[in-house]
Motif scaffolding. Structure first.
Motif, PDB file in Angstrom:
ATOM      1  N   ARG A  67       0.962  -1.118  -0.023  1.00 40.87           N
ATOM      2  CA  ARG A  67      -0.038  -0.132   0.015  1.00 40.87           C
ATOM      3  C   ARG A  67       0.805   1.208  -0.085  1.00 40.87           C
ATOM      4  N   VAL A  68       1.999   1.372   0.871  1.00 48.32           N
ATOM      5  CA  VAL A  68       2.759   2.299   0.847  1.00 48.32           C
ATOM      6  C   VAL A  68       3.522   2.684  -0.494  1.00 48.32           C
ATOM      7  N   SER A  69       3.825   1.656  -1.023  1.00 53.88           N
ATOM      8  CA  SER A  69       4.559   1.562  -2.382  1.00 53.88           C
ATOM      9  C   SER A  69       3.800   2.171  -3.583  1.00 53.88           C
ATOM     10  N   ARG A  70       2.301   2.049  -3.283  1.00 57.75           N
ATOM     11  CA  ARG A  70       1.618   2.860  -4.516  1.00 57.75           C
ATOM     12  C   ARG A  70       1.442   4.198  -4.476  1.00 57.75           C
ATOM     13  N   ARG A  71       1.916   4.687  -3.451  1.00 57.47           N
ATOM     14  CA  ARG A  71       1.700   6.301  -3.213  1.00 57.47           C
ATOM     15  C   ARG A  71       3.121   6.934  -2.784  1.00 57.47           C
ATOM     16  N   TYR A  72       4.038   6.201  -2.499  1.00 58.70           N
ATOM     17  CA  TYR A  72       5.356   6.772  -1.969  1.00 58.70           C
ATOM     18  C   TYR A  72       6.622   5.941  -2.201  1.00 58.70           C
ATOM     19  N   ASP A  73       7.601   6.829  -2.574  1.00 52.26           N
ATOM     20  CA  ASP A  73       8.877   6.350  -2.875  1.00 52.26           C
ATOM     21  C   ASP A  73      10.057   6.168  -1.548  1.00 52.26           C
ATOM     22  N   VAL A  74       9.432   7.009  -0.474  1.00 52.23           N
ATOM     23  CA  VAL A  74      10.049   6.679   0.741  1.00 52.23           C
ATOM     24  C   VAL A  74       9.204   6.908   1.949  1.00 52.23           C
ATOM     25  N   ALA A  75       9.485   6.199   3.026  1.00 50.83           N
ATOM     26  CA  ALA A  75       8.772   5.998   4.284  1.00 50.83           C
ATOM     27  C   ALA A  75       9.827   6.189   5.244  1.00 50.83           C
ATOM     28  N   VAL A  76       9.365   6.961   6.432  1.00 52.14           N
ATOM     29  CA  VAL A  76       9.885   6.997   7.735  1.00 52.14           C
ATOM     30  C   VAL A  76       9.411   5.933   8.733  1.00 52.14           C
ATOM     31  N   ILE A  77      10.382   5.005   8.988  1.00 50.20           N
ATOM     32  CA  ILE A  77      10.120   4.194  10.098  1.00 50.20           C
ATOM     33  C   ILE A  77      10.459   4.604  11.456  1.00 50.20           C
ATOM     34  N   LEU A  78       9.298   4.423  12.271  1.00 45.31           N
ATOM     35  CA  LEU A  78       9.449   5.151  13.527  1.00 45.31           C
ATOM     36  C   LEU A  78       8.956   4.091  14.688  1.00 45.31           C
ATOM     37  N   THR A  79       9.207   2.744  14.612  1.00 41.19           N
ATOM     38  CA  THR A  79       8.865   1.869  15.426  1.00 41.19           C
ATOM     39  C   THR A  79       9.516   1.999  16.859  1.00 41.19           C
ATOM     40  N   ASP A  80       9.106   1.448  17.923  1.00 46.89           N
ATOM     41  CA  ASP A  80       9.506   1.460  19.258  1.00 46.89           C
ATOM     42  C   ASP A  80      10.884   0.911  19.300  1.00 46.89           C
ATOM     43  N   TRP A  81      11.703   1.317  20.200  1.00 44.63           N
ATOM     44  CA  TRP A  81      13.216   0.844  20.084  1.00 44.63           C
ATOM     45  C   TRP A  81      13.435  -0.330  21.290  1.00 44.63           C
ATOM     46  N   ASP A  82      12.300  -1.038  21.422  1.00 40.69           N
ATOM     47  CA  ASP A  82      12.534  -2.297  22.292  1.00 40.69           C
ATOM     48  C   ASP A  82      12.780  -3.545  21.323  1.00 40.69           C
ATOM     49  N   ALA A  83      12.705  -4.696  21.995  1.00 44.90           N
ATOM     50  CA  ALA A  83      13.108  -5.744  20.984  1.00 44.90           C
ATOM     51  C   ALA A  83      12.241  -6.043  19.948  1.00 44.90           C
ATOM     52  N   ALA A 102      12.225   3.310  -0.248  1.00 44.37           N
ATOM     53  CA  ALA A 102      13.519   3.891   0.418  1.00 44.37           C
ATOM     54  C   ALA A 102      13.099   3.920   1.883  1.00 44.37           C
ATOM     55  N   PRO A 103      13.345   3.065   3.038  1.00 43.90           N
ATOM     56  CA  PRO A 103      13.274   3.312   4.382  1.00 43.90           C
ATOM     57  C   PRO A 103      14.157   4.139   4.855  1.00 43.90           C
ATOM     58  N   ARG A 104      13.606   5.104   5.619  1.00 41.78           N
ATOM     59  CA  ARG A 104      14.285   6.002   6.478  1.00 41.78           C
ATOM     60  C   ARG A 104      14.244   5.581   7.875  1.00 41.78           C
ATOM     61  N   THR A 105      15.128   5.300   8.580  1.00 44.84           N
ATOM     62  CA  THR A 105      15.483   4.592   9.927  1.00 44.84           C
ATOM     63  C   THR A 105      16.417   5.638  11.022  1.00 44.84           C
ATOM     64  N   SER A 106      16.998   6.569  10.349  1.00 42.18           N
ATOM     65  CA  SER A 106      18.017   7.427  11.027  1.00 42.18           C
ATOM     66  C   SER A 106      17.340   8.273  12.053  1.00 42.18           C
ATOM     67  N   HIS A 107      16.083   8.567  11.900  1.00 42.17           N
ATOM     68  CA  HIS A 107      15.265   9.333  12.972  1.00 42.17           C
ATOM     69  C   HIS A 107      14.966   8.405  14.216  1.00 42.17           C
ATOM     70  N   ARG A 108      14.668   7.071  13.815  1.00 50.00           N
ATOM     71  CA  ARG A 108      14.233   6.212  15.053  1.00 50.00           C
ATOM     72  C   ARG A 108      15.719   6.086  15.752  1.00 50.00           C
TER      73      ARG A 108
END
Length: 136
Positions: A67-83, A102-108
């Motif tokens: 679904r994300v790929s149909r609308r975007y070329d980039v996504a920011v992943i902000l999942t929790d920082w637990d296991a 392209a997943p962006r994980t640097s913010h996380r």
């Protein structure tokens, strides 16, 4: 990681949050979070982006990535920082890449580095920010 002052940590936290907002606006890119409380936490912090929940949304991770790929070329992943959040981030990253996003994980990573001694999830960021402000 050592921070000089509480004010410096707060400044860095605000910089990361501003960067999330800029990335979401400039690319454009959705912000992927685990659940409803994480979504609400980002909204309380003033993040005005499309925030998509990857858990409890009635879709599998594969369906979400597609679904994300149909609308975007980039996504920011902000999942929790637990296991669990770490495992989810890895799965999402792989799936998004397989769909050409392209997943962006640097913010996380930056949020984790700034707050991991106090909190382990996105939903707690507003309260953590409030605590940091009171420490100044």
């Amino acid at each position: 990681m050592r921070w000089d002052t509480a004010g410096e940590r707060l400044r860095r936290l605000d910089e990361v949050l501003e960067s999330v907002q800029r990335t979401a606006e400039e690319k454009p890119a959705p912000v992927l979070v685990e659940g409803k409380n994480d979504e609400r936490g980002l909204e309380r912090l003033g993040i005005e982006a499309e925030i998509l929940r990857v858990s409890g949304n009635g879709r599998s991770l594969v369906e979400t990535a597609e679904r994300v790929s149909r609308r975007y070329d980039v996504a920011v992943i902000l999942t929790d920082w637990d296991a669990e959040g770490e495992a989810l981030k890895s799965k999402l990253k792989t799936l998004l890449e397989s769909y050409g996003v392209a997943p962006r994980t640097s913010h996380r990573k930056r949020l984790r580095d700034l707050t991991s001694k106090e909190i382990h999830d996105v939903e707690s960021l507003p309260q953590q920010r409030t605590r940091m402000r009171s420490d100044i």
